[in-house]
Design a protein around this motif. Structure first.
Motif, mmCIF file in Angstrom:
data_model
loop_
_atom_site.group_PDB
_atom_site.id
_atom_site.type_symbol
_atom_site.label_atom_id
_atom_site.label_comp_id
_atom_site.label_asym_id
_atom_site.label_seq_id
_atom_site.Cartn_x
_atom_site.Cartn_y
_atom_site.Cartn_z
ATOM 1 N N ASP A 1 -2.992 -21.331 -12.065
ATOM 2 C CA ASP A 1 -1.756 -21.499 -12.828
ATOM 3 C C ASP A 1 -1.004 -22.783 -12.489
ATOM 4 O O ASP A 1 0.125 -22.972 -12.915
ATOM 5 N N LYS A 2 -1.648 -23.666 -11.712
ATOM 6 C CA LYS A 2 -0.990 -24.919 -11.327
ATOM 7 C C LYS A 2 -1.834 -26.127 -11.716
ATOM 8 O O LYS A 2 -3.019 -26.023 -11.996
ATOM 9 N N ARG A 3 -1.185 -27.281 -11.703
ATOM 10 C CA ARG A 3 -1.859 -28.557 -11.974
ATOM 11 C C ARG A 3 -1.415 -29.541 -10.903
ATOM 12 O O ARG A 3 -0.396 -29.352 -10.240
ATOM 13 N N THR B 1 2.502 -28.674 -9.704
ATOM 14 C CA THR B 1 3.497 -27.953 -10.497
ATOM 15 C C THR B 1 2.826 -26.870 -11.331
ATOM 16 O O THR B 1 1.603 -26.923 -11.564
ATOM 17 N N PRO B 2 3.610 -25.901 -11.808
ATOM 18 C CA PRO B 2 3.041 -24.876 -12.697
ATOM 19 C C PRO B 2 2.535 -25.508 -13.993
ATOM 20 O O PRO B 2 3.108 -26.481 -14.492
ATOM 21 N N LYS B 3 1.450 -24.947 -14.534
ATOM 22 C CA LYS B 3 0.979 -25.394 -15.849
ATOM 23 C C LYS B 3 1.972 -24.927 -16.891
ATOM 24 O O LYS B 3 2.544 -23.865 -16.783
ATOM 25 N N LYS B 4 2.159 -25.757 -17.910
ATOM 26 C CA LYS B 4 3.104 -25.386 -18.981
ATOM 27 C C LYS B 4 2.404 -24.606 -20.056
ATOM 28 O O LYS B 4 1.270 -24.692 -20.310
#
Length: 158
Positions: free
Chosen positions: A93-95, A155-158
């Motif tokens: 769920d992150k990038r 950061t979290p993926k959008k």
């Protein structure tokens, strides 16, 4: 499991004398993700969450005027190791994106160079978006020729 780690697990065990065929296939495929990685001809030797290792062969194409491995080739090797580690480690769920590099050149790179990237598992699960990846390059005799930190923004993926 990430595509990079899945590819590594699927192909790295294919045997041949010396480095496995699968590791060579993985190394070539990974180097195509960012074409400048291909300039150093990385040979991945190990990849797992929180750890990546590859070798930059000492050859004329990466030499500087002293006939040692050029500083920027070393940085490319460290960045390739860091990128493989990040892809193999980051939660789904992150990038991530690199945001800086602090490097010290500590000795002449007079042989093939083993590039290592490492993190701790807790670095990827916290709320802090800054993830420092420890990197170093090691000569065949064990001497560290380059070391430092590549800073990631996670950061979290959008």
């Amino acid at each position: 499991m990430s595509q990079v780690l899945s590819l590594w697990k699927n192909v790295s065990g294919l045997p041949v004398v010396g480095q496995s065929v699968g590791k060579r296939v993985f190394s070539v495929a990974f180097a195509q993700k960012a074409p400048y990685f291909a300039t150093i001809r990385p040979r991945f030797t190990e990849l797992r969450p929180n750890y990546a290792e590859l070798v930059i062969p000492k050859r004329r194409g990466v030499h500087n005027h002293l006939k040692t491995v050029h500083a920027i080739a070393l940085c490319n090797g460290l960045e390739a190791a860091m990128g493989a580690l990040a892809e193999a480690t980051i939660p789904a769920d992150k990038r991530w994106i690199p945001k800086g590099m602090d490097i010290a050149y500590t000795a002449k790179a007079t042989s093939d160079i083993r590039c290592i990237a490492e993190t701790d598992p807790a670095q990827w699960t916290g709320s802090d978006p800054d993830v420092p990846v420890r990197v170093k390059g090691v000569r065949e005799d064990g001497t560290v020729v380059i070391e430092g930190v590549i800073k990631l923004w996670v950061t979290p993926k959008k």
